[in-house]
Enzyme design. Structure first.
Site, PDB file in Angstrom:
ATOM      1  NE  ARG A  52      36.450  16.105  23.617  1.00  0.00           N
ATOM      2  CZ  ARG A  52      35.884  15.375  24.498  1.00  0.00           C
ATOM      3  NH1 ARG A  52      35.975  14.250  24.901  1.00  0.00           N
ATOM      4  NH2 ARG A  52      35.102  16.036  25.597  1.00  0.00           N
TER       5      ARG A  52
ATOM      6  CG  HIS B 156      36.315  20.523  28.363  1.00  0.00           C
ATOM      7  ND1 HIS B 156      35.612  20.441  27.183  1.00  0.00           N
ATOM      8  CD2 HIS B 156      35.983  19.396  28.897  1.00  0.00           C
ATOM      9  CE1 HIS B 156      34.733  19.366  27.100  1.00  0.00           C
ATOM     10  NE2 HIS B 156      34.846  18.585  27.910  1.00  0.00           N
TER      11      HIS B 156
ATOM     12  CD  GLN C 251      32.379  19.281  31.692  1.00  0.00           C
ATOM     13  OE1 GLN C 251      32.429  18.198  30.767  1.00  0.00           O
ATOM     14  NE2 GLN C 251      31.432  19.221  32.690  1.00  0.00           N
TER      15      GLN C 251
ATOM     16  CG  ASP D 212      39.057  15.858  34.798  1.00  0.00           C
ATOM     17  OD1 ASP D 212      38.646  14.950  34.517  1.00  0.00           O
ATOM     18  OD2 ASP D 212      39.620  16.692  34.077  1.00  0.00           O
TER      19      ASP D 212
ATOM     20  CB  CYS E 114      34.322  17.044  33.523  1.00  0.00           C
ATOM     21  SG  CYS E 114      36.003  16.269  33.816  1.00  0.00           S
TER      22      CYS E 114
ATOM     23  NE  ARG F 225      29.794  19.570  28.439  1.00  0.00           N
ATOM     24  CZ  ARG F 225      30.624  18.733  27.767  1.00  0.00           C
ATOM     25  NH1 ARG F 225      31.095  17.571  28.221  1.00  0.00           N
ATOM     26  NH2 ARG F 225      31.413  19.295  26.537  1.00  0.00           N
TER      27      ARG F 225
END
Ligand code: CP
Ligand code: NVA
Length: 325
Positions: free
Chosen positions: A108, A135, A138, A231, A272, A312
């Site tokens: 990440r 991402h 996700q 988001d 998310c 996740r």
């Protein structure tokens, strides 16, 4: 469904077919069932996994660790000040060293190029746990949650409302275009996704039957939608843009009134996370208008954000198992 992903990296969903994406979602649903019945198998015993984090994380880090432990693998967390990467050592050298010791690497951080170089030089599967551009893990959890809620991923109308050019919006658009859903990006003109990416997604959409719409009109974008997603307005690394984003995105805040305007009584709200939905956190206290979603929506009956957060784990576990054995 038999799909062989052994040895593959997950750097962006662009590299995965519809069949492969759907396979990972099915595999994640099965893992969740196995956990509920106490029948999870430790398929990754003896595997060592490096977790590289340049940016902070709650869900992604914890999902990788718990998924690995579920499967009997060992993880090593390597934060940005723990290793030589970016300081004394190049990405290429770090990748070659990690590839000799670990069976897989999660990364990440900021640049997509870093995760690409890790994959190129390490010789082991590399998983993108978020970069400035994408991402992908996700989105697997997001689609899994939609599948659980609506029972299908066919005929779904899905609107992402907010910062239309961030990593989550980009990856949602790619994933939606690949699997063939009606996907809308609803954002101010200046935050529209990159034109080249939209064009690329239109090519995927032609093959899958997806419909991709990019609009600044909330009414048009959310009409008949089954899913409303947002988001935060300024992603990690964009903190200096917060005041500008608040003024641009305030009209796009998710409200109960907006959900009603979809015309769907059983619309679901996804995010998310992390989210500014109340004013308790430090940044939200400094900027009282930063909340991208009303607390009433976040805490209300349409919200599935914590199912999504749990998913996740299952989707990341599915990716690990599929690419490692
Ligand atoms: N959604 C997500 O990636 O959360 P974290 O930043 O906490 O990992
Ligand atoms: N767009 C957000 C996603 C966090 C999971 C960020 O990059 O900060």
């Amino acid at each position: 469904m038999i799909v062989n992903l052994k040895g593959r990296s997950l750097l962006t969903l662009k590299d995965f077919s519809k069949r492969e994406i759907l396979y990972l979602i099915e595999a994640a649903l099965e893992l969740k069932e196995h956990k509920a019945h106490g029948t999870l198998q430790k398929k990754l015993e003896g595997k060592n996994i490096a977790l590289l984090f340049e940016k902070s994380s709650t869900r992604t880090r914890c999902a990788f660790v718990t998924a690995a432990v579920n499967e009997g693998a060992h993880t090593e967390y390597l934060g940005k000040n723990d290793i030589q990467l970016g300081g004394k050592e190049s990405v290429e050298d770090t990748a070659r060293v990690l590839g000799r010791m670990f069976d897989a690497i999660e990364f990440r951080g900021f640049k997509q190029k870093t995760v690409e170089l890790l994959a190129e030089y390490s010789g082991v599967p590399v998983w993108n746990g978020l970069t400035d551009l994408y991402h992908p893990t996700q989105i697997l959890a997001d689609f899994m949650t939609v599948k659980e809620e609506l029972g299908t991923l066919g005929n779904v109308k899905f609107a992402y409302v907010g910062d239309g050019r961030n990593n989550v919006a980009n990856s949602l658009m790619i994933g939606a275009a690949k699997i063939g859903i009606d996907f809308r990006v609803v954002s101010p003109l200046s935050l529209f996704p990159d034109k080249n990416l939209v064009e690329e997604c239109e090519v995927y959409a032609k093959e899958s039957g997806a419909r991709i719409t990019v609009t600044d009109s909330i009414e048009e974008g959310i009409k008949d939608c089954d899913v409303i997603y947002t988001d935060i307005w300024a992603s990690m690394g964009e903190e200096d843009k917060i005041p500008e984003r608040i003024s641009l995105l305030k009209p796009y805040k998710i409200t109960m009134n907006m959900l009603k305007k979809t015309g769907k009584e059983d619309v679901i709200f996804l995010h998310c996370l992390p989210s500014f939905h109340n004013l308790q956190t430090g940044t939200a206290q400094k900027y009282p208008d930063i909340c991208e979603v009303e607390d009433e929506v976040f805490e209300g009956r349409f919200s599935r954000v914590f199912d999504q957060a749990e998913n996740r784990l299952w989707t990341i576990e599915a990716v690990m198992v599929a690419t490692l054995i």
